[in-house]
Design a protein around this motif. Structure first.
Motif: not given
Length: 339
Positions: A258-266
């Motif tokens: 969840i962190f990778d998709l919603l925070v790391v990507l942005p």
């Protein structure tokens, strides 16, 4: 060529080991800092610990997009890491503990389903980029802008809020940290520097592999680099499974994804500014991630537990992912046309 390949694999093995060890120190430092500043469990679990386990992916996309000018390498690594986490981590964890891996209500009805929505949010964002900000450089390409990252980030804020609502009435035990705040900050910074240096070496080796085999670098990012950066999550979950902490073993994988998709990507888009990507190259991997997530939910929902046979099925699906990626990019199989 064999000697050069052996050298690259040797360097990658050393760099992966450094990432693993440094992430252990990073996790300990984050835990001590959370205790020092009295952070609630919701904040500690959803942000502090998520950052510690996902820091390799965060560094990967920042370095790939900001320094090497290869945003797709970072994006493919995030997607490949998410596939690894959803298939290999629970599949391996259940094989390293006696009996089944219990998947309780918190895992099935909160973490996993919220993660499934996160995958769909990213797919919608990528589709919007192609529809509303198409790139003229390649067919079926889009441009991700900073404004498009608002939706994933807002959804992560909602995730933190939901976590807070789950535990805000709970009074955590008052535990003293093992180290002072100053020492923990020093340990944190040192660990982050080590991870950054090791990830940079991994990226360089992946780029060399792409040149050696005349394959796109993001193919190696979705497979080799994704697995290397996910090793810390794997060991954390396996240790939790051995201690019969089934929920912790599974939620670690979901929280990291969840962190990778919603925070790391942005974060990668914000650092690099507007970045372009090829939709036909990225979307098949996102579709496979969606398939892997649904498969996990179906297996875990049956009896609310993962059996050894379920774990083997998940691992076989990941092997299929690696084989499919290899066949796709060496030209043996073309489920879709890659431009």
């Amino acid at each position: 060529m064999l000697a050069e390949l052996a050298y690259i694999l040797f360097i990658m093995a050393i760099a992966t080991t450094i990432v693993w060890k440094a992430c252990n120190y990073l996790e300990d430092a984050c835990h001590d800092l959370a205790l020092c500043y009295g952070l609630p469990d919701s904040v500690k679990g959803s942000t502090v610990m998520a950052i510690s386990s996902s820091f390799p992916e965060l560094v990967t996309i920042i370095l790939a997009a900001g320094i090497h000018g290869d945003f797709e390498l970072g994006l493919a690594t995030i997607i490949g890491s998410a596939v690894f986490n959803i298939l290999v981590i629970p599949g391996t964890s259940v094989l390293f503990r006696p009996g089944s891996l219990h998947a309780g209500r918190d895992v099935i009805y909160r973490e996993a389903q919220f993660y499934l929505i996160s995958v769909l949010i990213v797919m919608v964002t990528l589709s919007f980029a192609v529809i509303y900000q198409p790139s003229t450089e390649e067919p079926m390409s889009g441009t991700l802008s900073i404004s498009m990252m608002i939706l994933p980030l807002l959804f992560y804020v909602l995730y933190i809020y939901i976590q807070y609502q789950e535990v805000h009435d709970h009074k955590p035990e008052k535990n003293k940290p093992d180290a002072t705040a100053l020492k923990s900050w020093g340990k944190l910074i040192f660990s982050m520097v080590l991870v950054t240096m090791a990830v940079e070496v991994l990226i360089q080796m992946v780029i060399e592999l792409g040149e050696m085999f005349s394959t796109p670098s993001y193919f190696w990012g979705a497979t080799i680099l994704a697995a290397a950066t996910s090793i810390p999550d794997l060991f954390v979950s396996v240790k939790a499974a051995k201690r019969k902490c089934s929920t912790a073993s599974l939620t670690n994988a979901f929280g990291s994804n969840i962190f990778d998709l919603l925070v790391v990507l942005p974060a990668g888009v914000i650092v690099a500014g507007a970045v372009g990507f090829n939709y036909p190259r990225i979307m098949p991997m996102m579709m496979f991630l969606l398939f892997a997530t649904v498969t996990f939910l179906v297996l875990a929902r049956s009896g609310s537990e993962l059996t050894n046979n379920n774990g083997k099925i998940l691992l076989l699906i990941y092997v299929g992912f690696i084989i499919w990626m290899g066949m796709e990019y060496i030209g043996v199989a073309h489920p879709i046309e890659v431009y």
